[in-house]
Structures are given as structure tokens and as C-alpha cells.
Design a protein around this motif. Structure first.
Motif, short mmCIF file in Angstrom:
data_model
loop_
_atom_site.label_atom_id
_atom_site.label_comp_id
_atom_site.label_asym_id
_atom_site.label_seq_id
_atom_site.Cartn_x
_atom_site.Cartn_y
_atom_site.Cartn_z
N SER A 132 45.98 30.55 57.96
CA SER A 132 47.24 31.07 58.52
C SER A 132 47.45 32.53 58.13
O SER A 132 47.95 33.32 58.94
CB SER A 132 48.43 30.21 58.09
N LEU A 133 47.05 32.90 56.91
CA LEU A 133 47.20 34.30 56.50
C LEU A 133 46.26 35.22 57.27
O LEU A 133 46.63 36.32 57.67
CB LEU A 133 46.95 34.44 54.99
N LEU A 134 45.03 34.77 57.48
CA LEU A 134 44.06 35.60 58.19
C LEU A 134 44.38 35.72 59.67
O LEU A 134 43.90 36.64 60.34
CB LEU A 134 42.65 35.05 57.97
N ALA A 135 45.18 34.81 60.20
CA ALA A 135 45.57 34.87 61.61
C ALA A 135 46.60 35.96 61.87
O ALA A 135 46.75 36.41 63.02
CB ALA A 135 46.11 33.52 62.06
N LYS A 136 47.26 36.41 60.81
CA LYS A 136 48.29 37.45 60.97
C LYS A 136 47.63 38.81 61.14
O LYS A 136 46.55 39.07 60.58
CB LYS A 136 49.20 37.49 59.74
N LEU B 6 49.72 41.84 56.73
CA LEU B 6 50.11 41.02 55.60
C LEU B 6 51.03 41.81 54.68
O LEU B 6 50.87 43.02 54.51
CB LEU B 6 48.87 40.58 54.81
N THR B 7 51.96 41.10 54.07
CA THR B 7 52.80 41.73 53.06
C THR B 7 51.97 41.86 51.78
O THR B 7 50.87 41.29 51.66
CB THR B 7 54.05 40.88 52.76
N GLU B 8 52.49 42.58 50.82
CA GLU B 8 51.79 42.75 49.55
C GLU B 8 51.58 41.40 48.86
O GLU B 8 50.52 41.12 48.31
CB GLU B 8 52.58 43.69 48.63
N GLU B 9 52.60 40.55 48.93
CA GLU B 9 52.50 39.21 48.33
C GLU B 9 51.41 38.38 49.02
O GLU B 9 50.67 37.66 48.38
CB GLU B 9 53.84 38.49 48.42
N GLU B 10 51.34 38.51 50.34
CA GLU B 10 50.33 37.77 51.08
C GLU B 10 48.92 38.28 50.77
O GLU B 10 47.97 37.51 50.74
CB GLU B 10 50.62 37.83 52.59
N ASP B 11 48.80 39.61 50.53
CA ASP B 11 47.50 40.16 50.13
C ASP B 11 47.04 39.53 48.82
O ASP B 11 45.87 39.18 48.67
CB ASP B 11 47.58 41.68 49.94
N ALA C 112 43.67 37.06 48.04
CA ALA C 112 42.73 37.28 46.94
C ALA C 112 42.62 36.03 46.06
O ALA C 112 41.52 35.63 45.68
CB ALA C 112 43.16 38.49 46.11
N GLU C 113 43.74 35.42 45.76
CA GLU C 113 43.75 34.20 44.93
C GLU C 113 43.06 33.05 45.65
O GLU C 113 42.28 32.30 45.05
CB GLU C 113 45.19 33.81 44.57
N LEU C 114 43.32 32.92 46.93
CA LEU C 114 42.68 31.84 47.71
C LEU C 114 41.16 32.04 47.77
O LEU C 114 40.40 31.07 47.67
CB LEU C 114 43.27 31.78 49.11
N LEU C 115 40.72 33.28 47.90
CA LEU C 115 39.28 33.53 47.92
C LEU C 115 38.63 33.18 46.58
O LEU C 115 37.52 32.65 46.55
CB LEU C 115 39.01 34.99 48.31
N LYS C 116 39.33 33.44 45.49
CA LYS C 116 38.81 33.06 44.17
C LYS C 116 38.68 31.53 44.08
O LYS C 116 37.71 31.01 43.56
CB LYS C 116 39.73 33.56 43.05
#
Length: 104
Positions: free
Chosen positions: A28-32, A35-40, A44-48
Motif C-alpha cells: 500500500s505504501l509503494l502504491a502511493k 510518501l510522508t516522512e513517517e511513511e518513508d 525502510a523498517e518494512l524492508l528490514k
């Protein structure tokens, strides 16, 4: 994910559910488009977490490979022939009719 005495990890149903949730959130984040700073930070956390899950998947695959190797060894030990070895074509049974003369 919990650790065993020997240092390996156990993948639990909760881990798999969390991974599914993480993948949905990342999708859902990558579909946007922006991204806001929080979403960025979330990305990063999700990729980890996904990198960690990849390691977890590798461990599961290694365990399955070990189990399959043990099963192959057990099958070999009890003398069950491998159906796939040397099989290029399947033999057709000979059909003998009652009306045909018997061969000597």
C-alpha cells in the motif's frame, strides 16, 4: 520468531501472519505517488523485516532439505526401489485373450 538451543530459529504462525501484514502495508505504501516522512521510515523498517524474513525462509528451506535427505536415506535403507531411476518409458502389460491360442 523464537530461538532454539542450537541457535536456529522457529518460524511460528504469528511470524507468518506478521509477514503477510508487513507485505500488505509495504504494497500500500509503494502504491502511493508521494510518501510522508513517517511513511518513508515505515518503508525502510518494512524492508528490514523482509530481509529478516528472507533469512527465515532460507532456514526453513534448509530444514526441509534435511528432512527430505533423511527420508531418502530411510527409503534407501528399507530397500524401496526409486520409481524414477532408469524409467524412460512405462512397460505395458501383455493382454492375453481367452480366444487367442496360448503360446508355448
Amino acid at each position: 520468531m523464537s530461538a532454539n538451543i542450537n541457535g536456529t530459529t522457529n518460524t511460528t504462525l504469528a511470524d507468518l501472519n506478521a509477514l503477510t501484514t508487513d507485505l500488505a502495508r509495504l504494497d500500500s505504501l509503494l502504491a502511493k505517488t508521494e510518501l510522508t516522512e513517517e511513511e518513508d521510515v515505515d518503508v525502510a523498517e518494512l524492508l528490514k523485516r523482509l530481509e529478516s524474513a528472507e533469512g527465515m525462509a532460507g532456514e526453513v528451506e534448509d530444514r526441509i532439505d534435511g528432512i527430505l535427505a533423511k527420508l531418502d536415506g530411510l527409503i534407501e535403507d528399507i530397500g524401496v526401489p526409486d520409481k524414477n531411476e532408469g524409467a524412460t518409458e512405462t512397460a505395458q502389460p501383455e493382454i492375453v485373450s481367452d480366444t487367442q491360442p496360448k503360446r508355448d
